[in-house]
Every structure is written in structure tokens, then in C-alpha cells.
Design a protein around this motif. Structure first.
Motif, PDB file in Angstrom:
ATOM      1  N   ALA A 147       0.837  -1.200   0.000  1.00 43.93           N
ATOM      2  CA  ALA A 147       0.000   0.000   0.000  1.00 43.93           C
ATOM      3  C   ALA A 147       0.873   1.251   0.000  1.00 43.93           C
ATOM      4  O   ALA A 147       1.951   1.277   0.600  1.00 43.93           O
ATOM      5  CB  ALA A 147      -0.926   0.004   1.200  1.00 43.93           C
ATOM      6  N   ASP A 148       0.389   2.291  -0.667  1.00 42.29           N
ATOM      7  CA  ASP A 148       1.122   3.551  -0.747  1.00 42.29           C
ATOM      8  C   ASP A 148       0.624   4.581   0.259  1.00 42.29           C
ATOM      9  O   ASP A 148       1.354   5.511   0.607  1.00 42.29           O
ATOM     10  CB  ASP A 148       0.986   4.162  -2.146  1.00 42.29           C
ATOM     11  CG  ASP A 148       1.548   3.251  -3.216  1.00 42.29           C
ATOM     12  OD1 ASP A 148       2.740   2.936  -3.155  1.00 42.29           O
ATOM     13  OD2 ASP A 148       0.767   2.852  -4.101  1.00 42.29           O
ATOM     14  N   LEU A 149      -0.642   4.454   0.666  1.00 41.32           N
ATOM     15  CA  LEU A 149      -1.216   5.444   1.563  1.00 41.32           C
ATOM     16  C   LEU A 149      -2.508   4.922   2.160  1.00 41.32           C
ATOM     17  O   LEU A 149      -3.030   3.878   1.765  1.00 41.32           O
ATOM     18  CB  LEU A 149      -1.503   6.755   0.832  1.00 41.32           C
ATOM     19  CG  LEU A 149      -2.718   6.804  -0.111  1.00 41.32           C
ATOM     20  CD1 LEU A 149      -3.182   8.248  -0.293  1.00 41.32           C
ATOM     21  CD2 LEU A 149      -2.388   6.184  -1.454  1.00 41.32           C
ATOM     22  N   ILE A 150      -3.000   5.670   3.148  1.00 33.49           N
ATOM     23  CA  ILE A 150      -4.314   5.423   3.743  1.00 33.49           C
ATOM     24  C   ILE A 150      -5.203   6.604   3.368  1.00 33.49           C
ATOM     25  O   ILE A 150      -4.781   7.755   3.440  1.00 33.49           O
ATOM     26  CB  ILE A 150      -4.214   5.297   5.275  1.00 33.49           C
ATOM     27  CG1 ILE A 150      -3.354   4.092   5.660  1.00 33.49           C
ATOM     28  CG2 ILE A 150      -5.605   5.176   5.908  1.00 33.49           C
ATOM     29  CD1 ILE A 150      -3.032   4.018   7.148  1.00 33.49           C
ATOM     30  N   VAL A 151      -6.426   6.319   2.944  1.00 34.66           N
ATOM     31  CA  VAL A 151      -7.394   7.361   2.601  1.00 34.66           C
ATOM     32  C   VAL A 151      -8.569   7.265   3.562  1.00 34.66           C
ATOM     33  O   VAL A 151      -9.174   6.197   3.712  1.00 34.66           O
ATOM     34  CB  VAL A 151      -7.892   7.220   1.148  1.00 34.66           C
ATOM     35  CG1 VAL A 151      -9.017   8.214   0.867  1.00 34.66           C
ATOM     36  CG2 VAL A 151      -6.750   7.437   0.168  1.00 34.66           C
ATOM     37  N   ALA A 152      -8.880   8.359   4.229  1.00 32.72           N
ATOM     38  CA  ALA A 152     -10.014   8.417   5.151  1.00 32.72           C
ATOM     39  C   ALA A 152     -11.110   9.277   4.531  1.00 32.72           C
ATOM     40  O   ALA A 152     -10.855  10.413   4.132  1.00 32.72           O
ATOM     41  CB  ALA A 152      -9.592   8.997   6.498  1.00 32.72           C
ATOM     42  N   VAL A 153     -12.314   8.722   4.448  1.00 35.85           N
ATOM     43  CA  VAL A 153     -13.474   9.451   3.926  1.00 35.85           C
ATOM     44  C   VAL A 153     -14.452   9.645   5.079  1.00 35.85           C
ATOM     45  O   VAL A 153     -15.056   8.692   5.561  1.00 35.85           O
ATOM     46  CB  VAL A 153     -14.156   8.685   2.784  1.00 35.85           C
ATOM     47  CG1 VAL A 153     -15.344   9.486   2.237  1.00 35.85           C
ATOM     48  CG2 VAL A 153     -13.165   8.384   1.665  1.00 35.85           C
ATOM     49  N   GLY A 154     -14.588  10.881   5.546  1.00 37.26           N
ATOM     50  CA  GLY A 154     -15.456  11.157   6.679  1.00 37.26           C
ATOM     51  C   GLY A 154     -15.062  12.457   7.346  1.00 37.26           C
ATOM     52  O   GLY A 154     -14.407  13.316   6.735  1.00 37.26           O
ATOM     53  N   GLY A 155     -15.431  12.592   8.612  1.00 39.04           N
ATOM     54  CA  GLY A 155     -15.116  13.801   9.354  1.00 39.04           C
ATOM     55  C   GLY A 155     -13.893  13.643  10.224  1.00 39.04           C
ATOM     56  O   GLY A 155     -13.049  12.754  10.010  1.00 39.04           O
ATOM     57  N   ASP A 156     -13.798  14.484  11.245  1.00 38.06           N
ATOM     58  CA  ASP A 156     -12.631  14.470  12.125  1.00 38.06           C
ATOM     59  C   ASP A 156     -12.534  13.176  12.920  1.00 38.06           C
ATOM     60  O   ASP A 156     -11.436  12.705  13.215  1.00 38.06           O
ATOM     61  CB  ASP A 156     -12.689  15.673  13.062  1.00 38.06           C
ATOM     62  CG  ASP A 156     -12.551  16.990  12.300  1.00 38.06           C
ATOM     63  OD1 ASP A 156     -11.550  17.149  11.592  1.00 38.06           O
ATOM     64  OD2 ASP A 156     -13.453  17.838  12.418  1.00 38.06           O
ATOM     65  N   GLY A 157     -13.681  12.584  13.284  1.00 44.65           N
ATOM     66  CA  GLY A 157     -13.660  11.317  13.998  1.00 44.65           C
ATOM     67  C   GLY A 157     -13.078  10.204  13.155  1.00 44.65           C
ATOM     68  O   GLY A 157     -12.349   9.340  13.659  1.00 44.65           O
ATOM     69  N   THR A 158     -13.375  10.201  11.853  1.00 44.15           N
ATOM     70  CA  THR A 158     -12.826   9.188  10.941  1.00 44.15           C
ATOM     71  C   THR A 158     -11.321   9.366  10.804  1.00 44.15           C
ATOM     72  O   THR A 158     -10.565   8.386  10.831  1.00 44.15           O
ATOM     73  CB  THR A 158     -13.502   9.283   9.566  1.00 44.15           C
ATOM     74  OG1 THR A 158     -14.917   9.186   9.724  1.00 44.15           O
ATOM     75  CG2 THR A 158     -13.028   8.168   8.657  1.00 44.15           C
ATOM     76  N   ALA A 159     -10.882  10.614  10.650  1.00 49.62           N
ATOM     77  CA  ALA A 159      -9.439  10.872  10.582  1.00 49.62           C
ATOM     78  C   ALA A 159      -8.754  10.405  11.861  1.00 49.62           C
ATOM     79  O   ALA A 159      -7.684   9.785  11.829  1.00 49.62           O
ATOM     80  CB  ALA A 159      -9.181  12.359  10.349  1.00 49.62           C
ATOM     81  N   ASN A 160      -9.383  10.689  13.008  1.00 54.02           N
ATOM     82  CA  ASN A 160      -8.821  10.273  14.288  1.00 54.02           C
ATOM     83  C   ASN A 160      -8.682   8.758  14.367  1.00 54.02           C
ATOM     84  O   ASN A 160      -7.713   8.239  14.933  1.00 54.02           O
ATOM     85  CB  ASN A 160      -9.698  10.789  15.427  1.00 54.02           C
ATOM     86  CG  ASN A 160      -9.187  10.407  16.794  1.00 54.02           C
ATOM     87  OD1 ASN A 160      -9.372   9.276  17.244  1.00 54.02           O
ATOM     88  ND2 ASN A 160      -8.538  11.338  17.468  1.00 54.02           N
ATOM     89  N   SER A 161      -9.631   8.028  13.791  1.00 58.39           N
ATOM     90  CA  SER A 161      -9.624   6.567  13.890  1.00 58.39           C
ATOM     91  C   SER A 161      -8.441   5.928  13.171  1.00 58.39           C
ATOM     92  O   SER A 161      -8.085   4.783  13.463  1.00 58.39           O
ATOM     93  CB  SER A 161     -10.939   5.996  13.340  1.00 58.39           C
ATOM     94  OG  SER A 161     -10.998   6.079  11.920  1.00 58.39           O
ATOM     95  N   VAL A 162      -7.814   6.639  12.224  1.00 58.04           N
ATOM     96  CA  VAL A 162      -6.672   6.077  11.502  1.00 58.04           C
ATOM     97  C   VAL A 162      -5.357   6.713  11.934  1.00 58.04           C
ATOM     98  O   VAL A 162      -4.300   6.399  11.379  1.00 58.04           O
ATOM     99  CB  VAL A 162      -6.853   6.217   9.972  1.00 58.04           C
ATOM    100  CG1 VAL A 162      -8.130   5.527   9.525  1.00 58.04           C
ATOM    101  CG2 VAL A 162      -6.869   7.683   9.551  1.00 58.04           C
ATOM    102  N   ALA A 163      -5.387   7.600  12.921  1.00 61.42           N
ATOM    103  CA  ALA A 163      -4.169   8.300  13.357  1.00 61.42           C
ATOM    104  C   ALA A 163      -3.101   7.321  13.835  1.00 61.42           C
ATOM    105  O   ALA A 163      -1.926   7.443  13.459  1.00 61.42           O
ATOM    106  CB  ALA A 163      -4.509   9.301  14.458  1.00 61.42           C
TER     107      ALA A 163
END
Length: 295
Positions: free
Chosen positions: A61-77
Motif C-alpha cells: 500500500a502507498d497510503l491510507i485514505v479516510a473518507v469522513g469527518g474528524d472522527g474518521t481521521a482520528n480513527s486512523v491516526a
């Protein structure tokens, strides 16, 4: 630190329950297909195991893509921190504060094109007792707000839902005692309605942590709302979108790389809109810890 990369295989984390999550996926899939980027969907049903599942899938994999709001971004931190993979964000939530901080377009197709271009920027990551946050971690009033703001009201009413929940939270707000210890070891005893520690710049749907806050300055910005009457908070409400609330004599502000906060009773902590952890808590910053894809 900046740079670029040409992504070819992306791990996709999408929140179908976010305000625009499902609708945002279609243009993203279209843009990525045009650019020859393969999307590998990751099941988001169990947040507790999401980090391990992402880390298990990183081969090739080259990257992680998060589709959603700040909570979604937080979940992949945590996964982006552990793997070192860049993170691309498609803003599809209600507040989209991380996107605002990074200057990302709110249109899903435009955000997908930004990711396909692969321009990288290193940003800081905040940590509280082993959990990570991008924007703000706070206790007190914000936790009341999160409790009043259901996912249904966010999805249906958007920012109006935030406003209604805030008014209800203010009606129930009560000050609490806390001890704040800075990196120099000095402890301050406070009676406060809320303590917020910011890593980024924006939070809460466009409010600013502190007028000089930056997500890549290697510092945390703390403020404590030490009002004797809740109604006085309303009197300075207009200063929060600019970060000038710290000019009030009843708002304590501190800056540093590490804070400890203790309370008489354990109090829950709101991190990027998610209730994660409780006091006593140690807040730290990891400078340039995450590579984000930006315009």
C-alpha cells in the motif's frame, strides 16, 4: 517537511454514517479509477481493532485514505503513526476541522484529485495517555457537548445541530477543579468550565484554538475557561472563531510540549469529537509525526 509521491494502492477507511460519507465515495472512486489508483476497502465496524487491521494490510500500500469527518481521521491516526504511510483525507463530516486546518477542498472529487497529485506535508500529532488526536483534546464543557450531540442530529442538522447541542450543554455546565502541570514541573490549580489542549488550529466546527496555533509548530496550545458565571462565556463567544478568546482575563492560556492534568474525580476526555480516555492524563506532541497529502 514537504515532498510528493504518486500513489497506486490505497487503503480506504470510510464512515458511511458521516453526514456526506456515502455520497462522497462515488466521485472519489471515479477520480481514483481515472488515475489508476486501486482502493482496498477496510471494514470499519470495530474501531478497537481498526489500527491492527490497517497495519496488517499495509504490504504494497502507498497510503491510507479516510473518507469522513474528524472522527474518521482520528480513527486512523494510530495506524498512520505506526506504519509511516501518508494519509489522504476526503472531508465528508459536519465540522471538517482538520481539512480546514490543512486547506483541503471540501468537494470530494477535488479532494480526491489532491490525493492523486500526492503532495506531502509533515504535521504534528497530539497524544493523550496513548491515544492520538489531530485537532483538540478537551475535558469539561466539550464532553457535555459531545454527549448532547448525537450522530443523527449531526447528520440531519449539521452546524445547527452543534448550536442546539451547545446551548443545552451550557445550561448544564458546572465548573470543576483541576491541577495543570507544565513541562517545567510547575503546577497551577484552577476552577474551570473547560480545559482544551490543541495540536491543530481549528476545532468545533471552525473555532480556533489560539490565534497563533499551527499544526506543525511542535507545540501544544492549552486554554482554560475560568469564568465564575456561564453567561460570561457567551459574552466572548465571537472571539472563538478567531482565537482571540485568550485575551479575556478569565481565560488562561499556556503553550508547551507537555501537560499533565489531574482532577478530583476521573473526567472523560473528548479527542477530535470522540470520547477517548479520562483524567489523570498526560498530553504530549509528536512533531512532524504524520505525512498528510495536501494541496
Amino acid at each position: 517537511m514537504t515532498g510528493s509521491t504518486t500513489p497506486r494502492r490505497a487503503l480506504l477507511v470510510a464512515n458511511p454514517g458521516s453526514r456526506r460519507g456515502s455520497a462522497a465515495l462515488r466521485p472519489v472512486e471515479s477520480v481514483f479509477a481515472e488515475r489508476g489508483i486501486d482502493l482496498i476497502p477496510i471494514d470499519t465496524a470495530e474501531r478497537e481493532t481498526l489500527t491492527d487491521r490497517l497495519c496488517d494490510q499495509t504490504h504494497g500500500a502507498d497510503l491510507i485514505v479516510a473518507v469522513g469527518g474528524d472522527g474518521t481521521a482520528n480513527s486512523v491516526a494510530a495506524a498512520t503513526f505506526r506504519t509511516g504511510l501518508p494519509l489522504g483525507l476526503i472531508p465528508a463530516g459536519t465540522a471538517n476541522d482538520l481539512a480546514r486546518t490543512l486547506g483541503l477542498p471540501l468537494d470530494p472529487a477535488e479532494a480526491a484529485r489532491v490525493i492523486a497529485a500526492g503532495q506531502l506535508k509533515a504535521i504534528d500529532l497530539g497524544e493523550v495517555n496513548g491515544a492520538f488526536f489531530f485537532n483538540v483534546a478537551s475535558l469539561g464543557l466539550s464532553v457535555k457537548l459531545a454527549d448532547k450531540l448525537s450522530s443523527t442530529s449531526k447528520k440531519r442538522w449539521g452546524r445547527l445541530g452543534y448550536l442546539w447541542a451547545l446551548l443545552r450543554a451550557l445550561a448544564e455546565a458546572r465548573p470543576f477543579h483541576a491541577a495543570i502541570t507544565g513541562e517545567d514541573g510547575h503546577t497551577i490549580l484552577v476552577k474551570t468550565l473547560q480545559i482544551a489542549v490543541g495540536n491543530g488550529r481549528h476545532y468545533g466546527g471552525g473555532m480556533v484554538v489560539e490565534q497563533g496555533a499551527d499544526i506543525n509548530d511542535g507545540q501544544l496550545d492549552l486554554y482554560s475557561l475560568e469564568f465564575k458565571a456561564v453567561w460570561k462565556l457567551l459574552a466572548i463567544a465571537a472571539s472563538f472563531p478567531t482565537g482571540h478568546h485568550g485575551l479575556s482575563p478569565e481565560v488562561r492560556t499556556l503553550r508547551g510540549r507537555r501537560f499533565e492534568i489531574a482532577t478530583r474525580r476521573a473526567k472523560p476526555i473528548n479527542m477530535d469529537g470522540e470520547l477517548l480516555g479520562a483524567t489523570p492524563a498526560i498530553f504530549t506532541v509528536h512533531p512532524a509525526a504524520i505525512r498528510m497529502i495536501v494541496p
